[in-house]
Every structure is written in structure tokens, then in C-alpha cells.
Design a protein around this motif. Structure first.
Motif, mmCIF file in Angstrom:
data_model
loop_
_atom_site.group_PDB
_atom_site.id
_atom_site.type_symbol
_atom_site.label_atom_id
_atom_site.label_comp_id
_atom_site.label_asym_id
_atom_site.label_seq_id
_atom_site.Cartn_x
_atom_site.Cartn_y
_atom_site.Cartn_z
ATOM 1 N N PHE A 198 0.832 -1.191 0.000
ATOM 2 C CA PHE A 198 0.000 0.000 0.000
ATOM 3 C C PHE A 198 0.875 1.252 0.000
ATOM 4 C CE2 PHE A 198 -2.662 -3.330 1.709
ATOM 5 C CZ PHE A 198 -3.911 -3.063 1.169
ATOM 6 N N LEU A 199 0.311 2.379 -0.421
ATOM 7 C CA LEU A 199 1.035 3.634 -0.358
ATOM 8 C C LEU A 199 1.499 3.904 1.076
ATOM 9 C CD1 LEU A 199 -1.178 5.964 -2.589
ATOM 10 C CD2 LEU A 199 1.176 5.264 -3.058
ATOM 11 N N ASP A 200 2.701 4.430 1.214
ATOM 12 C CA ASP A 200 3.251 4.688 2.543
ATOM 13 C C ASP A 200 2.675 5.985 3.105
ATOM 14 O OD1 ASP A 200 4.659 4.881 4.865
ATOM 15 O OD2 ASP A 200 6.624 5.207 3.919
ATOM 16 N N LYS A 201 1.715 5.842 3.993
ATOM 17 C CA LYS A 201 1.142 6.977 4.718
ATOM 18 C C LYS A 201 1.318 6.731 6.219
ATOM 19 C CE LYS A 201 -0.556 8.978 0.990
ATOM 20 N NZ LYS A 201 -0.132 10.316 0.527
ATOM 21 N N SER A 202 2.445 6.139 6.570
ATOM 22 C CA SER A 202 2.645 5.652 7.936
ATOM 23 C C SER A 202 2.775 6.765 8.962
ATOM 24 C CB SER A 202 3.868 4.737 8.001
ATOM 25 O OG SER A 202 5.026 5.396 7.513
ATOM 26 N N THR A 203 2.932 8.010 8.524
ATOM 27 C CA THR A 203 2.962 9.105 9.497
ATOM 28 C C THR A 203 1.568 9.421 10.028
ATOM 29 O OG1 THR A 203 2.778 10.793 7.773
ATOM 30 C CG2 THR A 203 5.009 10.138 8.432
ATOM 31 N N PHE A 204 0.532 8.922 9.359
ATOM 32 C CA PHE A 204 -0.848 9.181 9.771
ATOM 33 C C PHE A 204 -1.350 8.060 10.677
ATOM 34 C CE2 PHE A 204 -0.318 11.627 5.935
ATOM 35 C CZ PHE A 204 -1.030 12.798 6.170
ATOM 36 N N SER A 205 -2.010 8.437 11.756
ATOM 37 C CA SER A 205 -2.478 7.417 12.696
ATOM 38 C C SER A 205 -3.510 6.486 12.059
ATOM 39 C CB SER A 205 -3.063 8.079 13.946
ATOM 40 O OG SER A 205 -4.144 8.937 13.631
ATOM 41 N N MET A 206 -4.260 6.967 11.086
ATOM 42 C CA MET A 206 -5.271 6.118 10.453
ATOM 43 C C MET A 206 -4.648 4.857 9.854
ATOM 44 S SD MET A 206 -7.713 8.936 8.567
ATOM 45 C CE MET A 206 -8.814 7.695 7.902
ATOM 46 N N ASP A 207 -3.461 4.991 9.274
ATOM 47 C CA ASP A 207 -2.810 3.814 8.690
ATOM 48 C C ASP A 207 -2.391 2.810 9.749
ATOM 49 O OD1 ASP A 207 -3.054 4.797 6.095
ATOM 50 O OD2 ASP A 207 -1.047 4.108 5.552
ATOM 51 N N TRP A 208 -2.258 3.258 10.968
ATOM 52 C CA TRP A 208 -1.856 2.371 12.074
ATOM 53 C C TRP A 208 -3.022 1.521 12.550
ATOM 54 C CZ3 TRP A 208 -2.758 4.736 17.347
ATOM 55 C CH2 TRP A 208 -2.484 3.823 18.375
ATOM 56 N N TYR A 209 -4.168 2.130 12.856
ATOM 57 C CA TYR A 209 -5.243 1.366 13.507
ATOM 58 C C TYR A 209 -6.328 0.884 12.552
ATOM 59 C CZ TYR A 209 -7.725 5.873 13.447
ATOM 60 O OH TYR A 209 -8.308 7.042 13.062
ATOM 61 N N TYR A 210 -6.369 1.384 11.319
ATOM 62 C CA TYR A 210 -7.499 1.055 10.452
ATOM 63 C C TYR A 210 -7.599 -0.414 10.050
ATOM 64 C CZ TYR A 210 -11.049 4.443 9.294
ATOM 65 O OH TYR A 210 -12.175 5.229 9.336
ATOM 66 N N PRO A 211 -6.493 -1.151 9.883
ATOM 67 C CA PRO A 211 -6.666 -2.591 9.620
ATOM 68 C C PRO A 211 -7.425 -3.311 10.738
ATOM 69 C CG PRO A 211 -4.472 -1.913 8.992
ATOM 70 C CD PRO A 211 -5.088 -0.743 9.719
ATOM 71 N N VAL A 212 -7.316 -2.789 11.972
ATOM 72 C CA VAL A 212 -8.080 -3.341 13.092
ATOM 73 C C VAL A 212 -9.515 -2.840 13.032
ATOM 74 C CG1 VAL A 212 -8.236 -3.539 15.599
ATOM 75 C CG2 VAL A 212 -5.989 -3.456 14.489
ATOM 76 N N LEU A 213 -9.696 -1.538 12.857
ATOM 77 C CA LEU A 213 -11.039 -0.962 12.823
ATOM 78 C C LEU A 213 -11.876 -1.570 11.703
ATOM 79 C CD1 LEU A 213 -12.990 1.217 13.955
ATOM 80 C CD2 LEU A 213 -12.026 2.785 12.250
ATOM 81 N N GLY A 214 -11.267 -1.795 10.543
ATOM 82 C CA GLY A 214 -11.990 -2.339 9.404
ATOM 83 C C GLY A 214 -12.230 -3.835 9.465
ATOM 84 N N GLY A 215 -11.696 -4.500 10.487
ATOM 85 C CA GLY A 215 -12.011 -5.900 10.734
ATOM 86 C C GLY A 215 -11.099 -6.919 10.100
ATOM 87 N N ALA A 216 -10.090 -6.482 9.337
ATOM 88 C CA ALA A 216 -9.206 -7.461 8.693
ATOM 89 C C ALA A 216 -8.217 -8.072 9.680
ATOM 90 C CB ALA A 216 -8.450 -6.807 7.532
ATOM 91 N N VAL A 217 -7.798 -7.300 10.674
ATOM 92 C CA VAL A 217 -6.815 -7.757 11.666
ATOM 93 C C VAL A 217 -7.474 -7.663 13.037
ATOM 94 C CG1 VAL A 217 -4.506 -7.432 12.629
ATOM 95 C CG2 VAL A 217 -4.934 -6.901 10.213
ATOM 96 N N ARG A 218 -7.691 -8.795 13.668
ATOM 97 C CA ARG A 218 -8.378 -8.819 14.946
ATOM 98 C C ARG A 218 -7.661 -9.763 15.902
ATOM 99 N NH1 ARG A 218 -13.761 -6.616 14.695
ATOM 100 N NH2 ARG A 218 -13.347 -4.571 13.774
#
Length: 358
Positions: A198-218
Motif C-alpha cells: 500500500f502507499l506509505d502513509k505511515s505518518t498518519f495514525s489512520m494507517d496504524w489502527y485502520y486494519p483493526v477498525l476495518g475488521g481485517a486484523v483482529r
């Protein structure tokens, strides 16, 4: 957690900013995008402002384009950015599933289903060979044009959530959508095993927690992912940074992390974080977007509907006041685990797996 009275006041602040068309902009005079618009409608349903929420949903139906997408930005009914963004377009499915969980209104589900179906078909068509979803498509005048064939991690994570909601709605209506299931399985695999693509947007917190929020990583993997950058983004007593290098905490990102924490069983930590970010609340129930510290200055100087909506949804998840509290937890949503692709072949499912869904 917000009291019922506080929820009502915050919902009223959203309604105050809703336009007569039904559109819910970020704040008066700013643009409406369909993702934040739907998020606000979800919050209104939680607060019992059903008429206003359904007015918002019908605005989405009326403004959807023939290909299934929505313009990225609409101001006062005028399109100011015609680009179609995939994660924004997909989110109507989440909103409609949430409405069903709370209201159990089958007529409303049938009314919005054609729009959800067109939206997710358009999104699935923009999936990339390795599983991520192209983040947007440009428009040339009145016609779709160039696809931006790169994927955003946070956006694709939200699309994963929307595909699960779409498949749940399809099951409810007896209208199977194997294409969405296949797209969801490929996307889940990419979000778990190929986040480097994926595009590197790692400075943004959304890229950190969104795989959990979206349900792919639990589960344990989700808790480990949240722990991996907690100290970089969470400011004790204040909330979550939007960007890891900037001294600015924001209410929406803080509440989304609350929802992610709640979804992996970290309810105590989620409740503390929601309490921490209440410094953004105004006396009338509206919420400032964020706070610059240590100056303790609210910036930008505006109350935003999406921040208010995130507060209501996070509080509902922790309080379990409505059945919609599950919409991010996802226990009512199907998983794509049984269709996971092999690591050696992230671009496609096997012919056997495809045949099994036909």
C-alpha cells in the motif's frame, strides 16, 4: 461514555449543520463527502433522529452517479471535486447495515439496496491484481477518466468493512454477491500479509489502527498492531495525534481508535481514551475538530459533524445502548477467512474457490 442527554445534544449539533437537501457537510460552508455524511447519518440513527438520518441517506441515493460512485466534494449542491474515491463510495453499505441493526426496517433496506449494489460493484471493479483497491478515479468533465492505481491502507481497510456489510445485506435480501466475497477475501489477505504494497502513509495514525477498525486484523494480531505504535500516536490525557510528528490531537481519530480497541476487547483502555478526548466538547454538545498542545488551542476553529458523529458511535459501542453498537465490532458481519488466498498467489483465488461461490 456520553449520557443520553449528551448524545441528544451532540446529535442536535449535527442536525443544526445539515443542509435542507439532506447533505451533512463537515461544517457549514464546507464540503460534503459521502463517507463522513454517512457516518453522521449513523450517529443520528443512534440518537433517535431517524427522520434526519433517512433524509441524509436519501440525499446519497439522489446524488449517486450512474457508475455507482459519488463526487469527492460537494458544496451547497455544486460539485467542486468530481473524483470518485472508493472508500467513500463503499461506506453506504456500512451505513445501511447499521440502520438495519438499529431499526430492523426492511422497506428502507430494499429502498437503498440498489444504491449499495451499484456502489460496491464499482469499488470491486477497481480492485488491483494484488488485492488492494485503487484509491480513486478522476473525472474528465461528466465522464470517468484515469484510475489512480495505487491503494491506501486506511481506505482499503474501510472498504473491507463495507464489503462485509454488503455481503451481510445481500444475505438478508437473498441476493448473493460472490464477486464481493471474492474481493473481500483478496483484500483481507492483502491487509494482513501485504501491507507493504500500500502507499506509505505511515505518518498518519489512520494507517496504524485502520486494519483493526476495518475488521481485517483482529484478536491477538490486532492487539499487537495497536501496541506497536501506541506511544507514537497516543498523548496521555489528550487523545490521538492525527500525524505522528505534529502536536495536534483530533477527536475523530481518537474515537476511531476507541472503536478499534473495543473491537479487540480492550474496553477499559477504550473508555479511558474516550474520556480523555472530552476536552473537545462544547457546552452545546458540539465538538471541536482537534487541539494543538501544549498551547491548548482548538484548531481548526470549527465544530465538525464527523467529530460529533464519531463521539456518538464510540460511546454507543462502549455502552451497548443500541444494536448498532456491533457495526464495528462485527459479530453480525460475515468474515472472509474461509476464502483466504495463499501467500504465494495474492492476486487471485483458485478456480476451486471461485466455483465454490458460484
Amino acid at each position: 461514555m456520553l449520557t443520553l442527554g449528551e448524545v441528544a445534544a451532540t446529535a442536535a449539533s449535527i442536525v443544526e449543520m445539515q443542509e435542507s437537501s439532506g447533505a451533512i457537510p463537515w461544517t457549514p460552508g464546507q464540503h460534503t463527502d459521502v463517507w463522513n455524511h454517512v457516518e453522521s447519518a449513523m450517529a443520528l440513527v443512534v440518537a433517535g433522529r431517524v427522520a434526519e438520518a433517512e433524509h441524509a441517506y436519501r440525499w446519497a441515493v439522489e446524488t449517486q452517479r450512474p457508475d455507482g460512485s459519488w463526487p469527492m466534494k460537494v458544496v451547497g449542491g455544486d460539485v467542486v471535486d468530481a473524483s470518485g474515491e472508493t472508500n467513500m463510495t463503499a461506506y453506504l453499505a456500512v451505513g445501511l447495515w447499521h440502520h438495519w441493526l438499529v431499526r430492523r426496517d426492511s422497506a428502507f433496506v430494499h429502498e437503498l439496496w440498489p444504491s449499495v449494489s451499484r456502489a460496491l460493484d464499482w469499488v470491486a471493479d477497481l480492485q488491483l491484481p494484488w488485492g488492494g483497491v485503487a484509491w480513486s478515479q478522476e473525472w474528465d468533465g461528466a465522464q470517468p477518466h484515469r484510475v489512480n492505481a495505487e491503494a491506501l491502507l486506511a481506505g482499503s481497510s474501510s472498504i473491507h468493512h463495507a464489503l462485509r456489510a454488503g455481503v451481510a445485506l445481500a444475505s438478508l435480501l437473498g441476493d448473493p454477491q460472490p464477486t464481493w466475497e471474492l474481493a473481500g477475501a483478496r483484500l483481507a489477505h492483502a491487509l494482513r500479509s501485504h501491507r507493504d504494497l500500500f502507499l506509505d502513509k505511515s505518518t498518519f495514525s489512520m494507517d496504524w489502527y485502520y486494519p483493526v477498525l476495518g475488521g481485517a486484523v483482529r484478536g491477538e494480531a490486532g492487539r499487537d498492531l495497536i501496541a506497536s505504535r501506541w506511544d507514537e500516536f497516543v498523548v496521555p490525557g489528550l487523545g490521538v495525534r492525527c500525524v505522528d510528528t505534529n502536536p495536534w490531537v483530533t477527536g475523530a481519530e481518537s474515537c476511531e481508535l476507541v472503536l478499534a480497541l473495543e473491537a479487540v476487547g480492550e474496553r477499559d483502555r477504550a473508555a479511558r481514551l474516550l474520556a480523555d478526548v472530552q476536552h473537545l466538547r462544547s457546552d452545546d454538545g458540539a465538538y471541536w475538530t482537534g487541539l494543538v498542545y501544549p498551547e491548548a488551542v482548538n484548531w481548526p476553529n470549527e465544530h465538525t459533524t464527523y467529530t460529533a458523529a464519531a463521539m456518538i458511535l464510540a460511546s454507543d459501542a462502549l455502552a451497548d445502548r443500541t444494536p448498532g453498537a456491533d457495526v464495528f465490532r462485527g459479530q453480525t458481519l460475515p468474515a472472509f477467512d474461509g476464502l483466504a488466498v495463499d501467500c504465494g498467489c495474492p492476486s487471485a483465488l483458485s478456480a476451486h474457490e471461485v466455483a465454490g461461490l458460484a
